[in-house]
Design a protein around this motif. Structure first.
Motif, short mmCIF file in Angstrom:
data_model
loop_
_atom_site.label_atom_id
_atom_site.label_comp_id
_atom_site.label_asym_id
_atom_site.label_seq_id
_atom_site.Cartn_x
_atom_site.Cartn_y
_atom_site.Cartn_z
N LEU A 109 31.53 66.37 -66.10
CA LEU A 109 31.48 64.97 -65.67
C LEU A 109 30.19 64.33 -66.16
O LEU A 109 29.14 64.97 -66.17
N LEU B 184 27.14 61.34 -65.79
CA LEU B 184 26.34 60.97 -64.63
C LEU B 184 27.02 59.90 -63.77
O LEU B 184 26.94 59.93 -62.54
N GLN C 88 30.28 59.42 -63.41
CA GLN C 88 31.37 60.07 -62.67
C GLN C 88 30.83 60.88 -61.50
O GLN C 88 31.41 60.86 -60.40
N VAL C 89 29.73 61.57 -61.71
CA VAL C 89 29.12 62.36 -60.63
C VAL C 89 28.66 61.43 -59.50
O VAL C 89 28.95 61.68 -58.33
N ARG D 66 31.58 60.11 -57.56
CA ARG D 66 32.26 61.15 -56.78
C ARG D 66 31.53 61.45 -55.47
O ARG D 66 32.17 61.66 -54.44
N ARG E 288 23.30 56.92 -59.88
CA ARG E 288 23.12 57.82 -61.02
C ARG E 288 21.65 58.20 -61.23
O ARG E 288 21.35 59.27 -61.75
N ILE F 15 21.11 61.29 -59.25
CA ILE F 15 21.65 62.45 -59.95
C ILE F 15 20.67 62.89 -61.04
O ILE F 15 20.37 64.07 -61.18
N ILE G 9 27.56 67.27 -65.94
CA ILE G 9 27.53 68.29 -64.89
C ILE G 9 28.91 68.93 -64.85
O ILE G 9 29.92 68.23 -64.79
N GLU H 268 32.06 70.36 -63.31
CA GLU H 268 32.72 69.99 -62.05
C GLU H 268 32.55 71.07 -60.98
O GLU H 268 32.23 70.75 -59.83
N LEU I 225 28.99 70.97 -59.60
CA LEU I 225 28.81 69.84 -58.69
C LEU I 225 29.45 70.10 -57.34
O LEU I 225 28.84 69.86 -56.29
N ASP I 226 30.69 70.61 -57.35
CA ASP I 226 31.39 70.87 -56.09
C ASP I 226 30.62 71.86 -55.23
O ASP I 226 30.46 71.66 -54.03
N TYR J 47 27.25 70.16 -54.00
CA TYR J 47 27.47 69.14 -52.97
C TYR J 47 27.94 69.77 -51.66
O TYR J 47 27.48 69.39 -50.60
#
Length: 83
Positions: free
Chosen positions: A16, A18, A20-21, A24, A29, A32, A53, A55, A58-59, A62
């Motif tokens: 993704l 910045l 999109q992150v 989400r 940004r 991020i 990043i 995905e 990131l998941d 987070y």
């Protein structure tokens, strides 16, 4: 270790950008970018130089850190903030 890494030739999962992150997880940004610069969030650089990043990274990040203040995130990741 570098704050960014070259992407795997055949990365597992999506990368993704910045924007999109930020969308989400509901952060700006620049936040991020700061997490990446601080070494809190591992990033990859695509061949054209854009930062992304993974995905799954990131998941996991987070899920583990979404309710923690920044200082506690540093502490949890054993990140030395005095350097």
């Amino acid at each position: 270790m570098s704050k960014t890494e070259k992407p795997n030739p055949s990365p597992v999962g999506r990368v993704l950008n910045l924007t999109q992150v930020a969308e989400r997880i509901g952060k700006h940004r620049n936040t991020i970018r700061r997490w990446i610069d601080d070494g809190l969030l591992p990033a990859v650089i695509n061949p054209s130089g854009l930062i992304g990043i993974r995905e799954e990274v990131l998941d996991e990040f987070y899920t583990n850190n979404k309710f923690l203040p920044r200082e506690e995130i540093f502490e949890r990741l054993d990140f030395n903030t005095t350097d």
